[in-house]
Design a protein around this motif. Structure first.
Motif, mmCIF file in Angstrom:
data_model
loop_
_atom_site.group_PDB
_atom_site.id
_atom_site.type_symbol
_atom_site.label_atom_id
_atom_site.label_comp_id
_atom_site.label_asym_id
_atom_site.label_seq_id
_atom_site.Cartn_x
_atom_site.Cartn_y
_atom_site.Cartn_z
ATOM 1 N N ASN A 288 0.813 -1.225 0.000
ATOM 2 C CA ASN A 288 0.000 0.000 0.000
ATOM 3 C C ASN A 288 0.853 1.285 0.000
ATOM 4 O O ASN A 288 0.687 2.171 0.812
ATOM 5 N N PHE A 289 1.774 1.331 -0.936
ATOM 6 C CA PHE A 289 2.583 2.529 -1.214
ATOM 7 C C PHE A 289 3.442 2.997 -0.038
ATOM 8 O O PHE A 289 3.603 4.176 0.203
ATOM 9 N N ASP A 290 4.004 2.002 0.657
ATOM 10 C CA ASP A 290 4.985 2.350 1.686
ATOM 11 C C ASP A 290 6.372 1.886 1.219
ATOM 12 O O ASP A 290 6.534 1.462 0.071
ATOM 13 N N ASP A 291 7.350 1.952 2.129
ATOM 14 C CA ASP A 291 8.721 1.606 1.728
ATOM 15 C C ASP A 291 9.107 0.186 2.144
ATOM 16 O O ASP A 291 10.277 -0.169 2.138
ATOM 17 N N SER A 292 8.086 -0.629 2.482
ATOM 18 C CA SER A 292 8.380 -1.954 3.050
ATOM 19 C C SER A 292 9.061 -2.906 2.066
ATOM 20 O O SER A 292 9.606 -3.916 2.466
ATOM 21 N N LYS A 293 8.986 -2.612 0.783
ATOM 22 C CA LYS A 293 9.638 -3.487 -0.202
ATOM 23 C C LYS A 293 10.716 -2.753 -0.970
ATOM 24 O O LYS A 293 11.060 -3.126 -2.091
ATOM 25 N N GLY A 294 11.240 -1.725 -0.344
ATOM 26 C CA GLY A 294 12.353 -0.996 -0.942
ATOM 27 C C GLY A 294 11.951 -0.111 -2.112
ATOM 28 O O GLY A 294 10.758 0.170 -2.314
ATOM 29 N N TYR A 295 12.977 0.298 -2.856
ATOM 30 C CA TYR A 295 12.750 1.255 -3.944
ATOM 31 C C TYR A 295 13.344 0.815 -5.282
ATOM 32 O O TYR A 295 12.967 1.348 -6.324
ATOM 33 N N LEU A 296 14.309 -0.092 -5.241
ATOM 34 C CA LEU A 296 15.115 -0.341 -6.440
ATOM 35 C C LEU A 296 14.304 -0.789 -7.663
ATOM 36 O O LEU A 296 14.403 -0.180 -8.730
ATOM 37 N N THR A 297 13.492 -1.843 -7.499
ATOM 38 C CA THR A 297 12.777 -2.343 -8.688
ATOM 39 C C THR A 297 11.683 -1.374 -9.105
ATOM 40 O O THR A 297 11.430 -1.186 -10.293
ATOM 41 N N GLN A 298 11.045 -0.721 -8.113
ATOM 42 C CA GLN A 298 9.921 0.167 -8.418
ATOM 43 C C GLN A 298 10.394 1.441 -9.114
ATOM 44 O O GLN A 298 9.852 1.835 -10.148
ATOM 45 N N GLU A 299 11.416 2.095 -8.551
ATOM 46 C CA GLU A 299 11.923 3.324 -9.175
ATOM 47 C C GLU A 299 12.664 3.002 -10.479
ATOM 48 O O GLU A 299 12.587 3.745 -11.446
ATOM 49 N N GLY A 300 13.363 1.870 -10.466
ATOM 50 C CA GLY A 300 14.064 1.464 -11.685
ATOM 51 C C GLY A 300 13.086 1.254 -12.826
ATOM 52 O O GLY A 300 13.315 1.703 -13.955
ATOM 53 N N LEU A 301 11.964 0.593 -12.532
ATOM 54 C CA LEU A 301 10.956 0.378 -13.581
ATOM 55 C C LEU A 301 10.318 1.705 -14.003
ATOM 56 O O LEU A 301 10.048 1.922 -15.186
ATOM 57 N N GLY A 302 10.107 2.594 -13.035
ATOM 58 C CA GLY A 302 9.557 3.926 -13.356
ATOM 59 C C GLY A 302 10.439 4.649 -14.368
ATOM 60 O O GLY A 302 9.957 5.194 -15.363
ATOM 61 N N VAL A 303 11.743 4.625 -14.131
ATOM 62 C CA VAL A 303 12.697 5.274 -15.048
ATOM 63 C C VAL A 303 12.669 4.576 -16.413
ATOM 64 O O VAL A 303 12.607 5.224 -17.464
ATOM 65 N N TYR A 304 12.674 3.243 -16.388
ATOM 66 C CA TYR A 304 12.655 2.462 -17.635
ATOM 67 C C TYR A 304 11.398 2.790 -18.462
ATOM 68 O O TYR A 304 11.483 3.020 -19.673
#
Ligand SMILES: [Zn+2]
Length: 293
Positions: A132-148
């Motif tokens: 639910n849009f917290d930081d519990s699963k980190g940022y790498l794959t989510q932000e990386g996919l956003g940039v991609y």
């Protein structure tokens, strides 16, 4: 007393206009509200646009088309166990702050200068982020996919591998295991923005995420990537899915960037927002303390 006055005032106002004018105005209002709603092609999601920045209608129309097109690619890009909200509000806002893609709202900045990262934020909103849009699963794959996704389907192209190459030349490399460690990742991706160095560190971190995930998708495909996207215990998960240790994949990635030697040109630099400002303090960023694995 106040209510009584309001009623009298309303009556005066209504009698002052002809009936048809009142009806026309109401219709117009209704039309504007309807006009600012985009229903996804499968009818599952309605996006409501709030033009808070007051940009011209033509720009809103362009954004509506972009929302529609972005939905088509993003919602089926990878399978996730996330079900997006049926109603998503998109706020077009004044200023150039960081935009946000949350569960049922997207806050989009840089709308006036056309530099809004719509596809990036819609990727978060439609595919899910943490629990639910917290930081519990980190940022790498989510932000990386956003940039991609923004690079592939959006308007804000960012030469992510070239900037990574430039960071390597500057010896500003942060190990991936530091970027995915849940005890340290806020420091890189959500710094407190007390000093300008915080902004630069966040930029370095997003560039790592974007370049690494782009490499992962391009080299190993989407099927594997969708199994590690937004997952718990990412390091272990990656080892299971890719059959290699994270360090090994990281080595391959850095080797790929080095081998391809894509130089960041001055033309590229000019296109990157605040590049020269960030570059002027990059030497103050000390990454040595993050080097130990
Ligand atoms: Zn993002």
């Amino acid at each position: 007393m106040l209510r009584y006055m309001t009623i009298i005032f309303s009556i005066l106002l209504i009698t002052a206009c002809s009936n048809s004018t009142v009806i026309d105005t109401e219709k117009k209002k209704e039309k504007t509200v309807q006009d600012n709603i985009v229903i996804s092609e499968d009818g599952k999601i309605s996006f409501k646009i709030y033009n808070t920045a007051g940009v011209p209608e033509e720009r809103v129309d362009i954004i509506k088309k972009e929302i529609s097109n972005a939905y088509k690619v993003i919602h089926q890009f990878i399978k996730t166990d996330y079900t997006p909200s049926e109603k998503i509000n998109i706020f077009l806002l004044e200023g150039n702050e960081n935009s946000w893609g949350l569960r049922s709202e997207i806050k989009l900045y840089s709308v006036r200068n056309g530099k809004y990262p719509l596809v990036h934020e819609m990727t978060h909103t439609l595919l899910g982020y943490g629990n639910n849009f917290d930081d519990s699963k980190g940022y790498l794959t989510q932000e990386g996919l956003g940039v991609y996704m923004e690079n592939t389907y959006g308007k804000q192209s960012y030469p992510v591998h070239k900037v990574m190459n430039y960071l390597m030349d500057k010896e500003k490399i942060i190990p991936i295991n530091k970027l995915i460690d849940l005890t340290t990742d806020d420091f890189f991706f959500r710094p407190p923005f007390v000093e300008y160095e915080d902004v630069v560190l966040q930029w370095i971190s997003y560039t790592h995420a974007g370049s690494f995930i782009t490499f992962l998708i391009d080299s190993y495909g989407l099927e594997k990537f969708e199994q590690v996207y937004n997952q718990d215990q990412l390091e272990k998960k990656m080892q299971d899915i890719y059959g290699k240790q994270l360090e090994k994949i990281e080595e391959e990635w850095l080797h790929f960037i080095e081998k391809n030697e894509q130089e960041l040109t001055s033309n590229d630099m000019m296109k990157i927002d605040h590049f020269y400002n960030m570059n002027s303090v990059i030497d103050h960023i000390n990454v040595d303390e993050y080097q130990s694995h």
